[in-house]
Design a protein around this motif. Structure first.
Motif, PDB file in Angstrom:
ATOM      1  N   GLU A 110       0.837  -1.189   0.000  1.00 39.06           N
ATOM      2  CA  GLU A 110       0.000   0.000   0.000  1.00 39.06           C
ATOM      3  C   GLU A 110       0.878   1.247   0.000  1.00 39.06           C
ATOM      4  O   GLU A 110       1.768   1.381   0.849  1.00 39.06           O
ATOM      5  CB  GLU A 110      -0.931   0.009   1.212  1.00 39.06           C
ATOM      6  N   LEU A 111       0.626   2.124  -0.966  1.00 41.26           N
ATOM      7  CA  LEU A 111       1.394   3.362  -1.098  1.00 41.26           C
ATOM      8  C   LEU A 111       0.445   4.517  -1.375  1.00 41.26           C
ATOM      9  O   LEU A 111      -0.580   4.346  -2.048  1.00 41.26           O
ATOM     10  CB  LEU A 111       2.411   3.250  -2.255  1.00 41.26           C
ATOM     11  N   ASP A 112       0.795   5.689  -0.869  1.00 41.27           N
ATOM     12  CA  ASP A 112       0.075   6.914  -1.227  1.00 41.27           C
ATOM     13  C   ASP A 112       0.624   7.390  -2.572  1.00 41.27           C
ATOM     14  O   ASP A 112       1.784   7.788  -2.678  1.00 41.27           O
ATOM     15  CB  ASP A 112       0.280   7.986  -0.154  1.00 41.27           C
ATOM     16  N   MET A 113      -0.213   7.348  -3.595  1.00 40.16           N
ATOM     17  CA  MET A 113       0.266   7.594  -4.945  1.00 40.16           C
ATOM     18  C   MET A 113      -0.720   8.481  -5.711  1.00 40.16           C
ATOM     19  O   MET A 113      -1.895   8.140  -5.836  1.00 40.16           O
ATOM     20  CB  MET A 113       0.449   6.264  -5.686  1.00 40.16           C
ATOM     21  N   VAL A 164      -4.067   9.282  -4.295  1.00 34.11           N
ATOM     22  CA  VAL A 164      -4.840   8.137  -3.801  1.00 34.11           C
ATOM     23  C   VAL A 164      -4.157   7.614  -2.540  1.00 34.11           C
ATOM     24  O   VAL A 164      -2.990   7.217  -2.586  1.00 34.11           O
ATOM     25  CB  VAL A 164      -4.936   7.027  -4.861  1.00 34.11           C
ATOM     26  N   ARG A 165      -4.870   7.631  -1.443  1.00 35.25           N
ATOM     27  CA  ARG A 165      -4.320   7.156  -0.178  1.00 35.25           C
ATOM     28  C   ARG A 165      -4.377   5.633  -0.115  1.00 35.25           C
ATOM     29  O   ARG A 165      -5.395   5.022  -0.407  1.00 35.25           O
ATOM     30  CB  ARG A 165      -5.085   7.758   0.993  1.00 35.25           C
TER      31      ARG A 165
END
Length: 386
Positions: free
Chosen positions: A222-225, A228-229
């Motif tokens: 899971e990455l904040d990209m 998009v959280r």
């Protein structure tokens, strides 16, 4: 059904052979003409070269007019210098001036007939150029696009690497370790990426081969990209069965190939089946070069290029995957050797050569030992304590 493709079908980068051949044939022809008529060779060669450069300059002037009148604001923000650089080749202007000065300093004067001939040559060049006779061939256009990285495949390969592979491959080993801690075991610790030559990417590999079955997903990343959280990135583990033997690996298709296939289905894209296959091969070559040059992705992937010829074997896909898995068993991967710390050891004084390094340092850290400079004429001096 697919078959594996050999590396000999992947197009290599084009060489400079046409340039060398053109230069060689041009020089040979000039020498031959010079031997036939050495007296007027310089005058005639200079006049022809001057005509060609003048015609190229006039053509650049026409391009400049188009860009200045219709595109100066939108493309160049009204900057004449940028328009000039885009339309004129510097060597054309320099060559025209150099040839003109050479002819003038050489005392060459043109008659009315010669001037008329030069004008006709320039006009013929411009007409042929406007009709496309002197335009670039498809091979030249393809070479320019490959050299300048302007193909669709280049953009898709870089997007696939920057937006996906560069994020998941460096942490793939940790995800596999978490997966293995549950008691499961993989036949290979790599991500296997399937690239069909026909760019047909099914939603599930089971559609192509029933021996390839989804097992479960690896732990998510899971990455904040891009606003998009906690964007989720998943990788799936598949079980591949053949002759009562089961293998398991992380497997997926190269999703950018779906874009190439859908483009070939749209008439407005101007993208036929032949162009699509060329772009798939170019995508494979570009992606392979990118990943090979990436230290954080090295030895963490396996690209499998698949042939789209139907062999009649419904389990050809599983055979190809297992072939790659078995091939990896015999490979030896050398991890990069860490460089020793850049430590500075003091130069020993006379009489301390045996004590300035410990036994561990002598066995682990290679170093150079220098003796103090001595005169060539001096006698040996006893330096021990006994």
């Amino acid at each position: 059904m697919f078959g594996v493709i050999g590396e000999d079908l992947v197009p290599r980068a084009r060489s400079r052979l046409p340039v060398v051949c053109n230069a060689g044939l041009g020089l040979f022809t000039l020498v031959f003409v010079w031997l036939l008529d050495a007296d007027r060779f310089m005058e005639r060669a200079g006049m022809i070269a001057f005509c060609l450069t003048v015609a190229a300059f006039i053509h650049s002037m026409c391009l400049f007019a188009e860009e200045w009148f219709f595109h100066s604001r939108q493309r160049y923000h009204g900057r004449i210098s940028e328009i000039f650089q885009a339309c004129f080749k510097g060597h054309v202007i320099l060559g025209m001036c150099a040839i003109f000065l050479m002819l003038m300093l050489g005392g060459v004067s043109f008659s009315h007939e010669q001037l008329s001939t030069m004008a006709i040559r320039c006009a013929v060049y411009l007409l042929l150029n406007s009709l496309g006779v002197l335009g670039l061939t498809p091979v030249q256009i393809s070479e320019i696009c490959e050299v300048k990285k302007m193909n669709v495949a280049h953009g898709l390969a870089w997007s696939f690497y920057i937006g996906y592979l560069k994020l998941i491959l460096p942490v793939l080993q940790n995800k596999i370790s978490q997966y293995s801690s549950t008691g499961a075991r993989l036949s290979s610790p790599r991500l296997h990426i399937l690239l069909p030559l026909n760019a047909v990417v099914p939603s599930e590999p089971e559609e192509e081969d029933t021996n390839v079955v989804f097992h479960e997903n690896l732990p998510e990343l899971e990455l904040d990209m891009a606003g998009v959280r906690k964007r989720s990135y998943k990788n799936s583990v598949y079980k591949i069965t053949q002759n009562n033997e089961t293998f398991s690996c992380v497997l997926e298709y190269a999703t950018p190939l779906r874009t190439l296939y859908q483009m070939s289905q749209e008439s407005s894209a101007g993208f036929g089946e032949r162009e699509r296959k060329q772009q798939v091969l170019l995508f494979y070559r570009t992606l392979k070069q990118i990943l090979e040059n990436s230290l954080e992705c090295r030895n963490r992937y396996r690209l499998i290029l698949l042939n789209d010829e139907h062999t009649g074997d419904p389990h050809q896909l599983s055979r190809v995957i297992i072939q790659h898995l078995k091939q990896q068993d015999g490979e030896i991967h050398m991890d990069p050797i860490p460089e020793p710390p850049n430590e500075v050891y003091p130069v020993p004084e006379e009489g301390q050569i045996g004590t300035f390094l410990s036994a561990d340092q002598m066995s682990s850290v290679p170093s150079l030992m220098f003796s103090l400079p001595q005169s060539l004429r001096s006698e040996p001096v006893e330096t021990t304590d006994y």
